[in-house]
Design a protein around this motif. Structure first.
Motif, mmCIF file in Angstrom:
data_model
loop_
_atom_site.group_PDB
_atom_site.id
_atom_site.type_symbol
_atom_site.label_atom_id
_atom_site.label_comp_id
_atom_site.label_asym_id
_atom_site.label_seq_id
_atom_site.Cartn_x
_atom_site.Cartn_y
_atom_site.Cartn_z
ATOM 1 N N ARG A 139 29.507 41.740 47.972
ATOM 2 C CA ARG A 139 30.306 40.967 47.021
ATOM 3 C C ARG A 139 29.499 40.799 45.745
ATOM 4 O O ARG A 139 28.389 40.293 45.761
ATOM 5 C CB ARG A 139 30.637 39.602 47.619
ATOM 6 C CG ARG A 139 31.437 38.717 46.701
ATOM 7 C CD ARG A 139 31.815 37.431 47.393
ATOM 8 N NE ARG A 139 32.504 37.655 48.654
ATOM 9 C CZ ARG A 139 33.780 38.016 48.773
ATOM 10 N NH1 ARG A 139 34.518 38.195 47.707
ATOM 11 N NH2 ARG A 139 34.323 38.197 49.967
ATOM 12 N N GLN A 140 30.090 41.229 44.639
ATOM 13 C CA GLN A 140 29.423 41.121 43.345
ATOM 14 C C GLN A 140 30.400 40.581 42.305
ATOM 15 O O GLN A 140 31.037 41.346 41.578
ATOM 16 C CB GLN A 140 28.893 42.480 42.917
ATOM 17 C CG GLN A 140 27.803 43.015 43.835
ATOM 18 C CD GLN A 140 27.209 44.273 43.245
ATOM 19 O OE1 GLN A 140 27.768 45.339 43.415
ATOM 20 N NE2 GLN A 140 26.096 44.123 42.556
ATOM 21 N N PRO A 141 30.533 39.265 42.221
ATOM 22 C CA PRO A 141 31.488 38.677 41.280
ATOM 23 C C PRO A 141 31.189 39.006 39.816
ATOM 24 O O PRO A 141 32.074 38.908 38.973
ATOM 25 C CB PRO A 141 31.367 37.167 41.530
ATOM 26 C CG PRO A 141 30.687 37.027 42.836
ATOM 27 C CD PRO A 141 29.879 38.264 43.045
ATOM 28 N N GLU A 142 29.988 39.429 39.525
ATOM 29 C CA GLU A 142 29.644 39.779 38.144
ATOM 30 C C GLU A 142 30.174 41.160 37.747
ATOM 31 O O GLU A 142 30.161 41.519 36.572
ATOM 32 C CB GLU A 142 28.127 39.723 37.929
ATOM 33 C CG GLU A 142 27.327 40.817 38.599
ATOM 34 C CD GLU A 142 27.033 40.617 40.087
ATOM 35 O OE1 GLU A 142 26.301 41.449 40.649
ATOM 36 O OE2 GLU A 142 27.535 39.638 40.695
ATOM 37 N N LYS A 143 30.653 41.924 38.708
ATOM 38 C CA LYS A 143 31.200 43.251 38.425
ATOM 39 C C LYS A 143 32.654 43.124 37.982
ATOM 40 O O LYS A 143 33.375 42.226 38.400
ATOM 41 C CB LYS A 143 31.107 44.179 39.646
ATOM 42 C CG LYS A 143 29.679 44.448 40.092
ATOM 43 C CD LYS A 143 28.866 45.109 38.998
ATOM 44 C CE LYS A 143 27.455 45.383 39.458
ATOM 45 N NZ LYS A 143 26.576 45.747 38.355
ATOM 46 N N ALA A 144 33.095 44.049 37.164
ATOM 47 C CA ALA A 144 34.437 44.007 36.587
ATOM 48 C C ALA A 144 35.524 44.393 37.579
ATOM 49 O O ALA A 144 36.650 43.928 37.467
ATOM 50 C CB ALA A 144 34.501 44.914 35.362
ATOM 51 N N SER A 145 35.191 45.240 38.537
ATOM 52 C CA SER A 145 36.208 45.741 39.464
ATOM 53 C C SER A 145 35.545 46.135 40.782
ATOM 54 O O SER A 145 34.336 46.352 40.836
ATOM 55 C CB SER A 145 36.919 46.961 38.875
ATOM 56 O OG SER A 145 36.034 48.061 38.800
ATOM 57 N N THR A 146 36.357 46.270 41.799
ATOM 58 C CA THR A 146 35.832 46.768 43.072
ATOM 59 C C THR A 146 35.444 48.238 42.947
ATOM 60 O O THR A 146 34.483 48.687 43.570
ATOM 61 C CB THR A 146 36.851 46.531 44.200
ATOM 62 O OG1 THR A 146 37.024 45.108 44.343
ATOM 63 C CG2 THR A 146 36.379 47.099 45.523
ATOM 64 N N THR A 147 36.150 48.979 42.104
ATOM 65 C CA THR A 147 35.759 50.388 41.920
ATOM 66 C C THR A 147 34.368 50.507 41.298
ATOM 67 O O THR A 147 33.680 51.495 41.537
ATOM 68 C CB THR A 147 36.789 51.187 41.086
ATOM 69 O OG1 THR A 147 36.905 50.616 39.787
ATOM 70 C CG2 THR A 147 38.123 51.264 41.791
ATOM 71 N N GLU A 148 33.941 49.519 40.536
ATOM 72 C CA GLU A 148 32.577 49.535 40.002
ATOM 73 C C GLU A 148 31.569 49.407 41.145
ATOM 74 O O GLU A 148 30.520 50.058 41.140
ATOM 75 C CB GLU A 148 32.387 48.418 38.975
ATOM 76 C CG GLU A 148 31.022 48.449 38.296
ATOM 77 C CD GLU A 148 30.849 47.405 37.213
ATOM 78 O OE1 GLU A 148 29.749 47.383 36.617
ATOM 79 O OE2 GLU A 148 31.774 46.608 36.950
#
Length: 187
Positions: A139-148
Motif C-alpha cells: 500500500r502506497q498512498p503517496e502514489k497516484a495510481s495502483t498502476t504506478e
C-alpha cells in the motif's frame, strides 16, 4: 520488510501459483480496470491461469480502450479455494472487493482450523488503509495510481514491460491524475 522486498516477495509468491484470482473494486474505474489488465498480462507470462473479477463491471464502450477488459468478469468465481493466490487491486478496503463475506469466511475458517489451506492474499493499493486483512499488503498512498505500484513491481523484479502492460500503466496514471493535472502527479 522494505518496499522492494515486499514487491519481490509478491512476485515470488505469484510466480509459484498455478491459479490466480485478480479482484478490483466494485464499479471499477479506469485505474482499477487497467490494473487488472496489466496483472492479467504479467501473470499469464508466468504461466499461471488467471480469473479477473470486478463486481458491477461497467458495460458499454466507455472503457473499451483498456487492454484485457474483455477478460474481466462481473461474475464472482464459484470457489475461492480453487485459487493459490488472490491479488486484490485498487480496493482500499475488503468491503469494496465485492467478496467481503466470502473472504471473511475464508479467514475465519482458517483461524478456526476448519480448512487447512486458503489462497494467499496480496493487496496492491494506493488508497489509505481501512483495515489489514491480507497476508502481504503493498500500500502506497503517496502514489497516484495502483498502476504506478504495478510499474514498481515490474522494475523491482526486472520484469519486461510489453505494450499491453505499458498501455495499462499509462491509462491508470492518466485517469487517476486527471491527465497529469491533479496534485497527485509527480515528476
Amino acid at each position: 520488510m522494505n518496499l522492494v522486498d515486499k514487491l519481490q516477495n509478491a512476485c515470488s509468491i505469484i510466480k509459484d501459483a498455478k491459479n490466480v484470482l485478480l479482484v478490483s473494486h466494485v464499479s471499477p474505474d479506469a485505474d482499477a480496470l487497467a490494473s487488472l489488465g496489466a496483472m492479467t498480462e504479467i501473470i499469464r507470462s508466468f504461466g499461471a491461469d488467471v480469473y479477473s473479477y470486478a463486481d458491477r463491471k461497467p458495460s458499454g464502450a466507455a472503457y473499451n480502450f483498456i487492454p484485457r477488459l474483455e477478460e474481466v468478469s462481473g461474475q464472482a468465481p464459484d470457489d475461492l479455494l480453487a485459487f493459490d493466490v488472490i491479488l486484490i487491486l485498487d480496493c482500499g478496503s475488503i468491503s469494496r472487493t465485492g467478496l467481503e463475506a466470502r473472504l471473511r469466511t475464508l479467514l475465519k475458517a482458517e483461524k478456526e482450523g476448519r480448512i487447512l489451506k486458503r489462497p494467499y492474499l496480496i493487496e496492491f493499493d494506493h488508497h489509505q488503509a481501512q483495515e489489514s486483512y491480507t497476508d502481504l499488503e503493498i500500500r502506497q498512498p503517496e502514489k497516484a495510481s495502483t498502476t504506478e505500484i504495478i510499474y514498481h513491481f515490474l522494475t523491482a523484479n526486472n520484469l519486461e514491460i510489453n505494450k499491453v502492460v505499458a498501455d495499462c500503466i499509462l491509462i491508470g496514471l492518466m485517469t487517476d491524475t486527471g491527465h497529469f493535472l491533479h496534485a497527485n502527479s509527480s515528476r
